[in-house]
Design a protein around this motif. Sequence first.
Motif, PDB file in Angstrom:
ATOM      1  N   UNK A  25      49.543  66.314  28.251  1.00 42.10           N
ATOM      2  CA  UNK A  25      49.153  65.987  29.625  1.00 42.10           C
ATOM      3  C   UNK A  25      47.785  66.557  29.974  1.00 42.10           C
ATOM      4  N   UNK A  26      47.396  67.646  29.305  1.00 45.79           N
ATOM      5  CA  UNK A  26      46.103  68.270  29.589  1.00 45.79           C
ATOM      6  C   UNK A  26      44.938  67.385  29.137  1.00 45.79           C
ATOM      7  N   UNK A  27      45.148  66.608  28.086  1.00 44.66           N
ATOM      8  CA  UNK A  27      44.046  65.817  27.523  1.00 44.66           C
ATOM      9  C   UNK A  27      44.330  64.322  27.582  1.00 44.66           C
ATOM     10  N   UNK A  28      45.232  63.931  28.461  1.00 42.56           N
ATOM     11  CA  UNK A  28      45.566  62.520  28.613  1.00 42.56           C
ATOM     12  C   UNK A  28      44.343  61.735  29.072  1.00 42.56           C
ATOM     13  N   UNK A  33      36.650  64.241  21.081  1.00 35.40           N
ATOM     14  CA  UNK A  33      37.288  65.427  20.527  1.00 35.40           C
ATOM     15  C   UNK A  33      36.771  66.710  21.177  1.00 35.40           C
ATOM     16  N   UNK A  34      35.461  66.797  21.398  1.00 37.25           N
ATOM     17  CA  UNK A  34      34.884  68.002  21.992  1.00 37.25           C
ATOM     18  C   UNK A  34      35.414  68.228  23.402  1.00 37.25           C
ATOM     19  N   UNK A  35      35.519  67.143  24.187  1.00 38.35           N
ATOM     20  CA  UNK A  35      36.036  67.270  25.553  1.00 38.35           C
ATOM     21  C   UNK A  35      37.486  67.744  25.542  1.00 38.35           C
ATOM     22  N   UNK A  36      38.275  67.191  24.608  1.00 39.48           N
ATOM     23  CA  UNK A  36      39.682  67.600  24.507  1.00 39.48           C
ATOM     24  C   UNK A  36      39.775  69.080  24.153  1.00 39.48           C
ATOM     25  N   UNK A  37      38.963  69.497  23.205  1.00 39.14           N
ATOM     26  CA  UNK A  37      38.999  70.905  22.804  1.00 39.14           C
ATOM     27  C   UNK A  37      38.604  71.825  23.962  1.00 39.14           C
ATOM     28  N   UNK A  38      37.533  71.454  24.696  1.00 37.75           N
ATOM     29  CA  UNK A  38      37.069  72.275  25.815  1.00 37.75           C
ATOM     30  C   UNK A  38      38.147  72.414  26.880  1.00 37.75           C
TER      31      UNK A  38
END
Length: 232
Positions: A25-28, A33-38
């Motif tokens: 839910x945090x990276x929906x 990839x970089x945005x998801x990791x951040x």
Amino acid sequence: MEKKQCCTAAALHVIRISCGRPNHSHIKGVSKAKDAWDILYETYNNNAPASAPASPPELTEVEELEMSNMLKAIAENNWLAAKAFIDRYPQVLDVDFAKSMGETPLHVAAKFGHLGIVEELVRLAPEEYLEIRDAYWGNTPLAMAASHSELIPVAACLISKNKKPLEIPTDNNAWEIPANSAFYSGRKKMGRYLYSVTPWEVFRPDNGSTVGPLFLQICLKLGELGSITTFR
């Protein structure tokens, strides 16, 4: 540019696998990839520093190529290439493992409407595999087929393996079972078919669900009330 995009998609896929379904839910909806990791780093750094990984997962060049080639193979309806990947990584057809993925190979095949690949995956996967929801919108493979195409044979193949997804709504909307999703997406032929094979009890207003009322509302808006009465 194409190779870079494939690598980014592969890296994002591995991040989703690594973080586990409860954290999707945090990276929906995140596409980089970089945005998801951040996002994940900020979430765990603020709330639970000890549980955050020290660095983002890294892929070898071979793994990047394997992952991107599989996605490309399914998109291009190349079963031989996709099957070669599955033979090397059979865990993608394991229900527990697949639940941690962004979307399963069956989600992708159903979305693109590739009947041959759908048939092969349905043959290989257990029934429960068809009940897995993707991490983006909470769609089952049947819901993908319902909202993305009018290819009824794809939906029929999925249903022949497991009928339960006919009653499974998306994560976001409790009323959005596949039949409703099809009509809501403007897929009238698909909507009529799914309505005809969905248990009648699902639409009954006295079960406390909004599925039936919303179904009638959508059909009224599309001028489909007359058509659906012929199926019941």
